[in-house]
Scaffold this motif. Structure first.
Motif, mmCIF file in Angstrom:
data_model
loop_
_atom_site.group_PDB
_atom_site.id
_atom_site.type_symbol
_atom_site.label_atom_id
_atom_site.label_comp_id
_atom_site.label_asym_id
_atom_site.label_seq_id
_atom_site.Cartn_x
_atom_site.Cartn_y
_atom_site.Cartn_z
ATOM 1 N N THR A 1 0.852 -1.179 0.000
ATOM 2 C CA THR A 1 0.000 0.000 0.000
ATOM 3 C C THR A 1 0.893 1.236 0.000
ATOM 4 O O THR A 1 1.888 1.280 0.733
ATOM 5 N N VAL A 2 0.547 2.230 -0.818
ATOM 6 C CA VAL A 2 1.330 3.464 -0.842
ATOM 7 C C VAL A 2 1.218 4.126 0.528
ATOM 8 O O VAL A 2 0.123 4.388 1.027
ATOM 9 N N VAL B 1 6.215 2.557 0.481
ATOM 10 C CA VAL B 1 5.060 1.660 0.548
ATOM 11 C C VAL B 1 5.102 0.899 1.861
ATOM 12 O O VAL B 1 6.162 0.752 2.472
ATOM 13 N N LEU B 2 3.944 0.436 2.279
ATOM 14 C CA LEU B 2 3.816 -0.393 3.472
ATOM 15 C C LEU B 2 3.429 -1.789 3.004
ATOM 16 O O LEU B 2 2.387 -1.968 2.373
ATOM 17 N N VAL C 1 7.974 -0.761 6.037
ATOM 18 C CA VAL C 1 7.926 0.438 5.210
ATOM 19 C C VAL C 1 9.176 0.428 4.334
ATOM 20 O O VAL C 1 10.291 0.366 4.841
ATOM 21 N N LEU C 2 8.962 0.444 3.010
ATOM 22 C CA LEU C 2 10.068 0.387 2.061
ATOM 23 C C LEU C 2 10.033 1.611 1.158
ATOM 24 O O LEU C 2 8.983 1.947 0.604
ATOM 25 N N VAL D 1 -1.878 8.046 -1.488
ATOM 26 C CA VAL D 1 -1.702 7.320 -0.238
ATOM 27 C C VAL D 1 -2.887 6.376 -0.060
ATOM 28 O O VAL D 1 -4.032 6.752 -0.286
ATOM 29 N N GLY D 2 -2.593 5.125 0.277
ATOM 30 C CA GLY D 2 -3.615 4.114 0.467
ATOM 31 C C GLY D 2 -3.861 3.254 -0.764
ATOM 32 O O GLY D 2 -4.567 2.258 -0.689
ATOM 33 N N GLN D 3 -3.271 3.639 -1.892
ATOM 34 C CA GLN D 3 -3.458 2.877 -3.133
ATOM 35 C C GLN D 3 -2.684 1.565 -3.074
ATOM 36 O O GLN D 3 -1.565 1.513 -2.594
#
Length: 70
Positions: free
Chosen positions: A4-5, A17-18, A24-25, A42-44
């Motif tokens: 997820t972004v 991204v998560l 978190v990368l 964010v959230g995508q």
């Protein structure tokens, strides 16, 4: 792998991204430019490949060269 972004800066093209397991990368502007995407939010949800320094490839299934929606 799916993620997820987490953060995205449209001006620099960098973000993070998560992953589904909580990591978190980061991804660089080079990775974003190679994705052929114009924007992320964010959230995508995205698909990623991970290299030694973070995300090495980023895409959304069905968008970009050679991608097909399944």
């Amino acid at each position: 792998m799916q993620a997820t972004v987490h953060e995205f800066d449209h001006d620099s093209g960098e973000g993070s991204v998560l992953t589904d397991n909580g990591r978190v990368l980061p991804f660089s502007h080079t990775v974003f430019a190679a994705s052929e995407l114009r924007h992320l939010r964010v959230g995508q949800r995205v698909s990623i490949e991970v290299g030694s320094s973070g995300v090495s490839r980023l895409w959304i299934v069905g968008i970009g060269s050679g991608q097909r929606i399944r």
